[in-house]
Design an enzyme around this catalytic site. Sequence first.
Site, PDB file in Angstrom:
ATOM      1  N   CYS A  45       0.862  -1.180   0.000  1.00 38.80           N
ATOM      2  CA  CYS A  45       0.000   0.000   0.000  1.00 38.80           C
ATOM      3  C   CYS A  45       0.900   1.231   0.000  1.00 38.80           C
ATOM      4  CB  CYS A  45      -0.869  -0.021   1.248  1.00 38.80           C
ATOM      5  SG  CYS A  45      -1.866   1.470   1.475  1.00 38.80           S
TER       6      CYS A  45
ATOM      7  N   CYS B 232      -0.935   3.450  -6.555  1.00 43.34           N
ATOM      8  CA  CYS B 232      -1.876   2.884  -5.587  1.00 43.34           C
ATOM      9  C   CYS B 232      -2.051   1.446  -6.037  1.00 43.34           C
ATOM     10  CB  CYS B 232      -3.210   3.621  -5.632  1.00 43.34           C
ATOM     11  SG  CYS B 232      -4.518   2.782  -4.695  1.00 43.34           S
TER      12      CYS B 232
HETATM   13  N1  DGL Z   1      -4.039   0.403  -2.005  1.00 42.61           N
HETATM   14  C1  DGL Z   1      -3.710   1.624  -1.324  1.00 42.61           C
HETATM   15  C2  DGL Z   1      -2.441   2.268  -1.914  1.00 42.61           C
HETATM   16  O1  DGL Z   1      -1.638   1.621  -2.544  1.00 42.61           O
HETATM   17  C3  DGL Z   1      -4.738   2.714  -1.245  1.00 42.61           C
HETATM   18  C4  DGL Z   1      -6.169   2.554  -1.040  1.00 42.61           C
HETATM   19  C5  DGL Z   1      -6.747   3.378   0.101  1.00 42.61           C
HETATM   20  O2  DGL Z   1      -7.031   4.578  -0.057  1.00 42.61           O
HETATM   21  O3  DGL Z   1      -6.892   2.783   1.157  1.00 42.61           O
HETATM   22  O4  DGL Z   1      -2.217   3.429  -1.740  1.00 42.61           O
END
Ligand code: DGL
Length: 275
Positions: free
Chosen positions: A75, A190
């Site tokens: 993330c 993301c």
């Molecule tokens: N998957 C997360 C990232 O890579 C973001 C998603 C969220 O806003 O929780 O930033």
Amino acid sequence: MSRAAKILIFDSGLGGLTVCAEVARLLPDAQIIYAADNAAFPYGELGEDAVVARVLAVMDRLIAFCGPDAVVVACNTASTLTLPHLRARSPKIPFIGTVPAIKPAASQSRSGLISVLATPGTVARDYTRELVRAYAAHCKVTLVGSRVLAPLAEAFMHGKNVSDAAIAREIAPAFVTSGELRTDCIVLACTHYPLLLGQFERLSPWPVAWIDPAPAIARRAGHVLRELLGFPESNTASATPNYVVFTGALATGPELLEALRPRGIEKAVMEPMPL
Ligand code: DGL
């Protein structure tokens, strides 16, 4: 090391599955525990202090719950803030982060126009701006924060219809022109966004290279397991099946389980951690 390695892969939701799929492909002998902090999704909407407090608290629980050899923070929104805290708190566990792939985009771009598509949190981070200064000073970098794309990717994984018009509207600001030049590389900063790559490609105003860091993160995880922790390249010890842990209530319908299977996950469990 005669037992199978255990890797915890962590995200706010299902986006980290894009990293999980690469890790599962590269390291079939390891056991993967995928954790989705869906009780606190989306992290992109939380303030910086709130993200740090939440990730540290959830990570403590998850480490106690599954005892991983290594952790992949799949993330960007969490990694760009929490990695130093996580490493200081659990110094014996290697943490592999996911941060915007600005360096490869800047070296690959021919037009010098690159964009970074991310959550509003990642776009606002000092960490991201520092990457731009350090690796892309010779480029014109457009940072695009979307509140909508990560929730749309979640909906897509649950088998729901996602609107082309909504996706097209969100990616449009990443396509920039300057005289004859136009954006040629867009960083998927993301981990949810590669889940929508098919739609992105179809709805792009012109073709670009979409930079997904997942294969590089999987290679890094392999390096950590072998070089740092001493797990052999191929391990005959049989790993117990990979599974996903959700921190909040979720209807794991057949569409979701179907989407999890090709990404190496066979079952889902709940470990409630309300926000
Ligand atoms: N998957 C997360 C990232 O890579 C973001 C998603 C969220 O806003 O929780 O930033």
